[in-house]
Design an enzyme around this catalytic site. Structure first.
Site, PDB file in Angstrom:
ATOM      1  N   ASN A   1       0.873  -1.167   0.000  1.00  0.00           N
ATOM      2  CA  ASN A   1       0.000   0.000   0.000  1.00  0.00           C
ATOM      3  C   ASN A   1       0.914   1.222   0.000  1.00  0.00           C
ATOM      4  O   ASN A   1       1.441   1.595   1.037  1.00  0.00           O
ATOM      5  CB  ASN A   1      -0.896  -0.025   1.250  1.00  0.00           C
ATOM      6  CG  ASN A   1      -1.702   1.254   1.411  1.00  0.00           C
ATOM      7  OD1 ASN A   1      -1.784   2.071   0.486  1.00  0.00           O
ATOM      8  ND2 ASN A   1      -2.292   1.439   2.586  1.00  0.00           N
ATOM      9  N   TRP A   2       1.083   1.791  -1.190  1.00  0.00           N
ATOM     10  CA  TRP A   2       2.046   2.904  -1.305  1.00  0.00           C
ATOM     11  C   TRP A   2       1.540   4.179  -0.642  1.00  0.00           C
ATOM     12  O   TRP A   2       2.290   5.115  -0.450  1.00  0.00           O
ATOM     13  CB  TRP A   2       2.348   3.179  -2.779  1.00  0.00           C
ATOM     14  CG  TRP A   2       3.134   2.100  -3.467  1.00  0.00           C
ATOM     15  CD1 TRP A   2       3.762   1.037  -2.879  1.00  0.00           C
ATOM     16  CD2 TRP A   2       3.370   1.987  -4.872  1.00  0.00           C
ATOM     17  NE1 TRP A   2       4.382   0.290  -3.835  1.00  0.00           N
ATOM     18  CE2 TRP A   2       4.159   0.831  -5.065  1.00  0.00           C
ATOM     19  CE3 TRP A   2       3.004   2.747  -5.991  1.00  0.00           C
ATOM     20  CZ2 TRP A   2       4.577   0.427  -6.335  1.00  0.00           C
ATOM     21  CZ3 TRP A   2       3.410   2.342  -7.247  1.00  0.00           C
ATOM     22  CH2 TRP A   2       4.187   1.192  -7.421  1.00  0.00           C
ATOM     23  N   LYS A   3       0.249   4.239  -0.363  1.00  0.00           N
ATOM     24  CA  LYS A   3      -0.371   5.465   0.182  1.00  0.00           C
ATOM     25  C   LYS A   3      -0.036   6.635  -0.752  1.00  0.00           C
ATOM     26  O   LYS A   3       0.100   6.425  -1.956  1.00  0.00           O
ATOM     27  CB  LYS A   3       0.085   5.696   1.631  1.00  0.00           C
ATOM     28  CG  LYS A   3      -0.102   4.431   2.484  1.00  0.00           C
ATOM     29  CD  LYS A   3       0.028   4.656   3.949  1.00  0.00           C
ATOM     30  CE  LYS A   3      -0.164   3.330   4.676  1.00  0.00           C
ATOM     31  NZ  LYS A   3      -0.210   3.472   6.137  1.00  0.00           N
TER      32      LYS A   3
ATOM     33  N   HIS B   1      -9.521   1.454   4.491  1.00  0.00           N
ATOM     34  CA  HIS B   1      -8.267   1.632   5.238  1.00  0.00           C
ATOM     35  C   HIS B   1      -8.516   2.585   6.406  1.00  0.00           C
ATOM     36  O   HIS B   1      -9.320   3.517   6.294  1.00  0.00           O
ATOM     37  CB  HIS B   1      -7.179   2.185   4.314  1.00  0.00           C
ATOM     38  CG  HIS B   1      -5.838   2.172   4.970  1.00  0.00           C
ATOM     39  ND1 HIS B   1      -5.438   3.150   5.847  1.00  0.00           N
ATOM     40  CD2 HIS B   1      -4.839   1.262   4.924  1.00  0.00           C
ATOM     41  CE1 HIS B   1      -4.229   2.842   6.297  1.00  0.00           C
ATOM     42  NE2 HIS B   1      -3.842   1.710   5.757  1.00  0.00           N
TER      43      HIS B   1
ATOM     44  N   GLU C   1      -6.950   4.975   7.514  1.00  0.00           N
ATOM     45  CA  GLU C   1      -6.746   6.403   7.212  1.00  0.00           C
ATOM     46  C   GLU C   1      -7.969   6.986   6.509  1.00  0.00           C
ATOM     47  O   GLU C   1      -8.330   8.151   6.727  1.00  0.00           O
ATOM     48  CB  GLU C   1      -5.459   6.575   6.376  1.00  0.00           C
ATOM     49  CG  GLU C   1      -4.222   6.367   7.243  1.00  0.00           C
ATOM     50  CD  GLU C   1      -3.026   5.749   6.529  1.00  0.00           C
ATOM     51  OE1 GLU C   1      -2.946   5.816   5.301  1.00  0.00           O
ATOM     52  OE2 GLU C   1      -2.161   5.189   7.244  1.00  0.00           O
TER      53      GLU C   1
ATOM     54  N   GLU D   1      -5.736  -4.768  10.441  1.00  0.00           N
ATOM     55  CA  GLU D   1      -4.713  -3.762  10.694  1.00  0.00           C
ATOM     56  C   GLU D   1      -5.029  -3.025  11.989  1.00  0.00           C
ATOM     57  O   GLU D   1      -5.832  -2.086  11.985  1.00  0.00           O
ATOM     58  CB  GLU D   1      -4.665  -2.755   9.543  1.00  0.00           C
ATOM     59  CG  GLU D   1      -4.353  -3.369   8.197  1.00  0.00           C
ATOM     60  CD  GLU D   1      -3.756  -2.353   7.227  1.00  0.00           C
ATOM     61  OE1 GLU D   1      -2.650  -2.596   6.754  1.00  0.00           O
ATOM     62  OE2 GLU D   1      -4.389  -1.318   6.985  1.00  0.00           O
TER      63      GLU D   1
ATOM     64  N   GLY E   1       2.173   2.370  10.699  1.00  0.00           N
ATOM     65  CA  GLY E   1       3.142   3.448  10.539  1.00  0.00           C
ATOM     66  C   GLY E   1       3.832   3.850  11.834  1.00  0.00           C
ATOM     67  O   GLY E   1       4.515   4.881  11.888  1.00  0.00           O
TER      68      GLY E   1
ATOM     69  N   SER F   1       3.054  -2.023  10.389  1.00  0.00           N
ATOM     70  CA  SER F   1       4.501  -2.105  10.645  1.00  0.00           C
ATOM     71  C   SER F   1       5.070  -3.489  10.368  1.00  0.00           C
ATOM     72  O   SER F   1       6.027  -3.906  11.021  1.00  0.00           O
ATOM     73  CB  SER F   1       4.832  -1.646  12.071  1.00  0.00           C
ATOM     74  OG  SER F   1       4.444  -0.291  12.254  1.00  0.00           O
TER      75      SER F   1
ATOM     76  N   GLY G   1       2.717  -1.073   4.253  1.00  0.00           N
ATOM     77  CA  GLY G   1       2.842   0.344   3.937  1.00  0.00           C
ATOM     78  C   GLY G   1       4.298   0.705   3.698  1.00  0.00           C
ATOM     79  O   GLY G   1       4.857   0.459   2.634  1.00  0.00           O
ATOM     80  N   GLY G   2       4.929   1.256   4.720  1.00  0.00           N
ATOM     81  CA  GLY G   2       6.294   1.782   4.599  1.00  0.00           C
ATOM     82  C   GLY G   2       7.276   0.841   3.927  1.00  0.00           C
ATOM     83  O   GLY G   2       8.028   1.258   3.025  1.00  0.00           O
TER      84      GLY G   2
END
Ligand code: PGA
Length: 250
Positions: free
Chosen positions: A9-11, A95, A97, A167, A173, A212, A233-234
């Site tokens: 998930n590149w966001k 998600h 966010e 999640e 994150g 994470s 993500g990251g």
């Protein structure tokens, strides 16, 4: 047997240049990933580039959100059919966010799941509790509520056409990963809940862990019985780390 899935998930990250380099790296190393399916969920504006670069590769791709509407006067929105137009396989829905920053309720998320599925996309449905909800001991209740909104809208059988991503919001994150036992406990509870409604769906549906997950902790997490991969993500922004997670999934 459920195939493991490792989805990035590149966001809202990257540029045309950085994404090209990232995909070149993933394509160069994907041969070492044996069992898992690897996918990337890109910002809308890069979907054409992603499609062009991944076409014919073993890497799947998708979007991070979609509109509940099919077309019309919805400035700034992107429909399921538009996403399909770029041969996306996946779309992330709900998600945390989107839920917390953009006001997406359980009902909106359920609507998006339905619209994505009807368009032939595979929705990756994100569920998970806030830190205060975990501390209050209501993790299962929260996750059940989020799942029920979707099941009530589309029915339990339709859930099997999607992927679930558990999640915990406090792990996203933050570098604070759920322990494998903590994650497994919730994954097992989700699968049990589904099994109480439809054993076949419970057996089929992939439940990913997100929050994470990285090159160092992926093998242990994905090694748990009910963890079928990760939503990353990251660590999905670095091809080496992302591929290490793919390899950890088999
Ligand atoms: P993270 O994000 O891996 O950076 O914690 C996961 C996600 O939000 O899907």
């Amino acid at each position: 047997m459920r195939q493991p899935l490792v989805a990035g998930n590149w966001k809202m990250n990257g540029s045309r240049e950085s994404i090209k380099a990232l995909l070149d790296g993933i394509k160069a190393g994907i041969g070492a990933v044996n069992k898992a399916e690897v996918a990337v969920c890109a910002p809308y504006v890069y979907l054409a580039d992603v499609q062009q670069q991944l076409n014919g590769s073993n890497v799947s791709w998708g979007a991070q959100n979609l509109s509940t509407e099919a077309s019309g006067a919805f400035t700034g929105e992107i429909s399921a059919d538009m996403i399909k137009d770029f041969s996306c396989k996946y779309v992330i829905v709900g998600h945390s966010e989107r839920r917390s920053l953009y006001g997406e309720t359980d009902e909106i998320v359920a609507h998006k799941f339905e619209v994505a599925r009807n368009a032939g996309l595979v929705p990756i449905l994100c569920v998970g509790e806030l830190l205060e909800e975990r501390e209050k001991g209501i993790t299962e209740e929260v996750v059940n509520r989020q799942l029920d909104a979707v099941i009530n809208r589309v029915g339990i059988a339709a859930l099997a056409d999607g992927v679930i991503a558990y999640e915990p919001v406090w792990a996203i994150g933050t570098g604070k990963t759920a322990t494998p036992d903590q994650a497994q406990e919730t994954h097992a509870a989700i699968r049990q809940k589904l099994a109480s409604m439809d054993a076949g769906v419970a057996e089929k549906v992939q439940i990913l862990y997100g929050g994470s997950m990285n090159a160092g902790n992926a093998a242990e997490l994905i090694g748990m019985a009910d963890i079928d991969g990760g939503l990353i993500g990251g660590a999905s922004l670095k091809s080496d780390d992302f591929l290490t997670i793919g390899k950890a999934a088999g």
